[in-house]
Enzyme design. Sequence first.
Site, PDB file in Angstrom:
ATOM      1  N   ASP A 108     -93.160  -2.338 -46.142  1.00 52.39           N
ATOM      2  CA  ASP A 108     -91.995  -2.317 -45.415  1.00 52.39           C
ATOM      3  C   ASP A 108     -92.373  -3.974 -44.514  1.00 52.39           C
ATOM      4  O   ASP A 108     -91.731  -5.184 -45.227  1.00 52.39           O
ATOM      5  CB  ASP A 108     -92.518  -1.886 -44.298  1.00 52.39           C
ATOM      6  CG  ASP A 108     -91.506  -1.635 -43.499  1.00 52.39           C
ATOM      7  OD1 ASP A 108     -90.185  -1.081 -43.803  1.00 52.39           O
ATOM      8  OD2 ASP A 108     -92.243  -1.828 -42.004  1.00 52.39           O
ATOM      9  N   TYR A 215     -88.451  -6.364 -34.254  1.00 53.06           N
ATOM     10  CA  TYR A 215     -87.261  -6.151 -34.582  1.00 53.06           C
ATOM     11  C   TYR A 215     -85.953  -7.152 -33.971  1.00 53.06           C
ATOM     12  O   TYR A 215     -85.458  -7.529 -34.321  1.00 53.06           O
ATOM     13  CB  TYR A 215     -86.667  -4.311 -34.256  1.00 53.06           C
ATOM     14  CG  TYR A 215     -87.954  -3.528 -35.409  1.00 53.06           C
ATOM     15  CD1 TYR A 215     -86.750  -3.160 -36.930  1.00 53.06           C
ATOM     16  CD2 TYR A 215     -88.599  -3.256 -35.241  1.00 53.06           C
ATOM     17  CE1 TYR A 215     -87.156  -2.911 -38.118  1.00 53.06           C
ATOM     18  CE2 TYR A 215     -89.503  -2.244 -35.700  1.00 53.06           C
ATOM     19  CZ  TYR A 215     -88.286  -2.161 -37.164  1.00 53.06           C
ATOM     20  OH  TYR A 215     -88.978  -1.269 -37.899  1.00 53.06           O
ATOM     21  N   HIS A 276     -90.141   6.644 -48.991  1.00 47.50           N
ATOM     22  CA  HIS A 276     -90.618   4.372 -48.729  1.00 47.50           C
ATOM     23  C   HIS A 276     -92.152   4.643 -48.382  1.00 47.50           C
ATOM     24  O   HIS A 276     -92.529   3.327 -49.022  1.00 47.50           O
ATOM     25  CB  HIS A 276     -90.300   4.482 -47.423  1.00 47.50           C
ATOM     26  CG  HIS A 276     -90.607   3.652 -45.886  1.00 47.50           C
ATOM     27  ND1 HIS A 276     -89.440   2.053 -47.393  1.00 47.50           N
ATOM     28  CD2 HIS A 276     -91.313   3.447 -45.693  1.00 47.50           C
ATOM     29  CE1 HIS A 276     -89.493   1.768 -46.309  1.00 47.50           C
ATOM     30  NE2 HIS A 276     -90.429   1.867 -45.194  1.00 47.50           N
TER      31      HIS A 276
END
Length: 296
Positions: A108, A215, A276
């Site tokens: 990730d 982000y 994931h």
Amino acid sequence: MSSDFALPPGLRHRQVVVRDTMLHVAEVGDGPAVLLLHGWPEFWMSWLPVMNRLHGEFRLIAPDLRGFGDSGKSSAPRSDVGANAHADDIAALLDALGTGPVGVVGHDVGAYVAQGLARRHPQRVEKLLFFNCPTPSVGSAWVRDGHVNEIWYQSFQQLPLAEQLIGSSRAACALYLGHFLTHWCHRKDAFAPVFDAYVENFMTPGNLRGGFDWYRSQNAARIAAIDGHPAPSVPIHQRTRVHWGRHDPILKSDWSTFLPLYFDDVEVSFCEDAGHFVHVEAPDEAAQVVADVFAD
């Protein structure tokens, strides 16, 4: 707590000053060095299932990235701590630890950081392993076939409202984290043994902001990639293995076809029992892949 998340014998914690911050590092074992880079919403503890299986074979180094876990926090939101900044932090950490070249495992956010490390500090990276692997080509794929609904959180988490709302109570934080730690999993109970610890971690002042800074920092590159104009990138030359969870709803396993555009020497395999979080959902298989990649 299940045996997967038990603390392995000899686990060591330290705080290391790097650049303009401090990184917390959990470390175990004395063999060849393997660096474990976590994603969001994670911190070093997500590597415990792998550490419990491999601490007798490798020196496993699991840092909390800047802003995460017990690493240093910023006093205000930042938009300058993207993949390259984290990669430079990790290079400085490896210098401080005196490791020499290491094997690097990324997941990730950690997968972006590992790629940045391989490009900016190639002498630090011996080989690479990714549990699922985002690339710039994923950007345009995110908005095709209705997949855009899966990435709503990447915009939401840039708002000041997000930190205030999710951090307003333990119940709010648990509700939010619980969504991702079940929806993104194929094995829905994978994080159940440590879910309270995850909530406690992200309720620690600054930890939500630290994760959300990622982000903010990646937004310009994300928008450019979604628009079909990803920033040019240098191919990665180190030998690379990607073991992709077949059922990942956010990074689809079909997107492994993009990998040869970014890696000169890449082998791809699939975990049929994970989404994931391959390293948490299928730890026996994940540990075997780590051992296979880095044993030689």
